[in-house]
Design an enzyme around this catalytic site. Structure first.
Site, PDB file in Angstrom:
ATOM      1  N   LYS A 192       0.857  -1.168   0.894  1.00 14.43           N
ATOM      2  CA  LYS A 192       0.117   0.237  -0.487  1.00 14.43           C
ATOM      3  C   LYS A 192       0.734   1.179   0.237  1.00 14.43           C
ATOM      4  O   LYS A 192       1.046   1.764   1.089  1.00 14.43           O
ATOM      5  CB  LYS A 192      -0.927  -0.246   0.995  1.00 14.43           C
ATOM      6  CG  LYS A 192      -2.300   0.424   1.075  1.00 14.43           C
ATOM      7  CD  LYS A 192      -3.180   0.752  -0.556  1.00 14.43           C
ATOM      8  CE  LYS A 192      -3.914   1.292  -0.048  1.00 14.43           C
ATOM      9  NZ  LYS A 192      -5.032   0.689  -1.665  1.00 14.43           N
ATOM     10  N   SER A 385      -8.449  -0.981  -5.450  1.00 10.09           N
ATOM     11  CA  SER A 385      -8.467  -0.081  -4.065  1.00 10.09           C
ATOM     12  C   SER A 385      -9.773   0.049  -3.503  1.00 10.09           C
ATOM     13  O   SER A 385     -11.159  -1.296  -3.882  1.00 10.09           O
ATOM     14  CB  SER A 385      -7.874   1.164  -3.801  1.00 10.09           C
ATOM     15  OG  SER A 385      -7.461   0.932  -2.625  1.00 10.09           O
TER      16      SER A 385
END
Length: 586
Positions: A192, A385
């Protein structure tokens, strides 16, 4: 005299404004009138697809007047994928259309959108009609699309980019150090990397690994399709691409990437020959908007509808236009769910993600809809996402092989501006509070260890919810989801292999699956949500946005992208489920 001069200046200004207004509105009326006239397709006509400098969007309003002749400011003119596909299908079926003249060297689009459009062009060729491509400049993606043509020609003094894909990232660590602004970073997932530009000055090894992986896969897929269309051995094409062997346009011709170095008038003469015309004859042409007006989609009397909900842009809370706002999309999904004529829903996702809370709100509404009727997700350029979060509520997920997806992770970003305020601007603050955490995460001081612990726990809880949503939708164990999550980005091909995607294909494939699951495969029609605003509302909004963007671009030049990314930092405040960063693949 100065007073009289000012009065005269005002009078002259009013006169000029009146004259400009008169011609503008006279032209406006003429454009609107012409847009309403009946359009007929003449014999021996060529469909012109002029996509130069256009941005490929999911859809556009075909009833909009054409303002291009007025020279109004338009920094990023867009064209809808749906409109283009309809035009190409009409051209394939209409006997009066003999071919397509494609000008798409500088089309701005991601590879998944190009793939969908390219497949439509390849289907057109099955009719036996020709496609001729011409350009003065070909970008990598523009060339990829143009290889669907029978023949490709480039201006002898033109240029061509064919050197592989790259993704460059801006890092702001040094900038914030100079400004004495300290980013406060919270995240879950090794991959991430949305926060990396604020904490590092180069890519982490994890981010480099995932970027190399998906870029390699995207490039290999593109080269394979070009190899098939141009009849060039894949390994040889890979070598040409990797070594940038096209350094002069003559190289492209000798390596068989193009068919000739011609001027546009020579290409037009070639099309005249194919049409059986004399050199002095004029070619009948038609553009996308006019061919779609000439032949409207066949209207079905069926009450059965497949609702395509187009979710394009960043995911945010509220009810704003031009992005996926939770309140607006919640209502659109609910409207489709409660409409008895809507037998299935297709969620068309083209989003890098955004707000975790807004994603959860949309997911919930899709989950409720799924209890009553089939819900199919169709992934466009990117569905990562938060884009994947909302797609996880679907019965079936359809993606292109070169869609960017995954990035199942979560992060939050806060900024401590104490140094900037105190040392750079001479501003100090003081606070009175009733409890230890009354000024929780204040931007005028460092975050305390206790605050960090509380907020990190919120981030981890958010990640756990994200994993649960994916596990539930994909019917996977949470542990198995974690193996392909951790914020990692995948291509559609890779996502299929690891269970995040069910079927490879475009929007049409998703619609067919939805109709089949709803039991109406032989009797349905497609409706799109949300309804597009009137052309006038969007025209006024576009003029305002374009003027501002145009001014900034002119002032900043090549530094505009950096300015734009810094300007967008406010979007990252709070808990986010978003792509690692804005990928600019070139």
């Amino acid at each position: 005299m100065k007073f009289l001069g000012n009065v005269l200046a005002v009078i002259v200004g009013l006169l000029i404004f009146s004259v400009i207004s008169f011609f503008f509105f006279a032209g406006l009326i003429a454009v609107i009138s012409s847009s309403e006239e009946e359009v007929k397709i003449k014999e021996n006509t060529v469909l012109v697809l002029n996509l130069e400098g256009r941005v490929l969007a999911e859809r556009s309003n075909e009833d909009d007047p054409d303002f291009s002749s007025f020279g109004l400011i338009s920094t990023v003119p867009s064209i809808g994928l749906t409109s283009l596909k309809n035009a190409i299908r009409t051209a394939k079926e209409n006997d009066n259309i003999k071919g397509i003249f494609l000008k798409a060297g500088t089309l701005m689009a991601g590879q998944a959108g190009i793939k969908e459009l390219r497949d439509e062009l390849l289907s057109f060729k099955e009719s036996g009609k020709f496609i001729i491509s011409y350009g003065e400049l070909y970008t990598e993606n523009g060339y990829y699309l143009s290889t669907a043509a029978d023949e490709i020609y480039v201006n002898p003094s033109g240029m061509m980019e064919f050197n592989g894909l790259a993704s460059e990232i801006l890092f702001f660590k040094g900038l914030f150090q100079k400004l004495e602004v300290e980013p406060e970073i919270f995240r879950v997932g090794d991959f991430k990397s949305a926060v990396e530009p604020f904490m590092l000055d180069k890519m982490s090894e994890e981010n480099r690994l995932q970027t190399e992986s998906f870029l390699t896969d995207l490039n290999a897929f593109m080269l394979n399709e070009i190899s098939e269309s141009r009849g060039i051995n894949y390994n040889r094409l890979k070598e040409i691409n990797a070594q940038m062997l096209v350094r002069r346009m003559k190289d492209a011709e000798e390596l068989k990437l193009i068919d000739g170095l011609w001027y546009e008038d020579q290409v037009i003469d070639l099309m005249k020959q194919k049409l059986g015309l004399e050199k002095e004859d004029k070619i009948n042409t038609i553009n996308v908007s006019r061919i779609n007006k000439a032949v409207k989609p066949k209207s079905r009397s069926s009450k059965n509808r497949i609702a395509v909900i187009v979710a394009e842009g960043e995911i945010m809370g509220g009810n704003a236009d031009n992005l996926i706002s939770s309140e607006r999309f919640k209502e659109e999904i609910r409207k489709a769910r409660k409409n008895d004529n809507v037998k299935a829903i297709v969620l068309r996702v083209n989003s890098p993600g955004g707000s975790a809370l807004a994603s959860e709100v949309i997911w919930r509404e899709l989950e409720e809809a799924r209890k009553e009727k089939p819900v199919i997700a169709s992934m466009g350029e990117v569905a990562a996402s938060g884009g994947y979060y909302i797609a996880a509520a679907s019965d079936t997920i359809v993606a292109q092989p070169n869609t960017i997806t995954g990035s199942i992770g979560i992060f939050a970003l806060w900024f401590n501006a104490k140094g900037l305020l105190n040392n750079k601007l001479g501003i100090t603050t003081d606070v009175v509070k009733t409890g230890e955490f009354s000024d929780f995460l204040s931007p005028t001081r460092r975050v305390t260890d206790a605050e960090k612990e509380i907020f990190q726990k919120q981030i981890e809880d958010g990640y756990d919810i994200f994993l649960s949503r994916v596990a539930q939708g994909r019917e996977m164990d949470k542990e198995d989801v974690m193996k392909v999550a951790s914020g990692r980005v995948w291509t559609g091909n890779q996502a299929l292999e690891n269970g995040l995607v069910d079927v490879l294909g475009g929007l049409d494939e998703a619609i067919k699956i939805a109709a089949t699951k709803a039991g109406v495969a032989d009797d349905y029609r497609v409706v799109y949500y949300p309804e597009m605003k009137s052309w006038f509302e969007r025209f006024i909004s576009q003029i305002s946005n374009d003027v501002q963007a145009y001014y900034q671009q002119k002032k900043l030049g090549n530094f505009y992208p950096i300015y734009k990314q810094i300007e967008d930092l406010h979007k990252y405040e709070g808990i986010m489920v978003r792509m690692p960063f804005d990928y600019h693949i070139q």
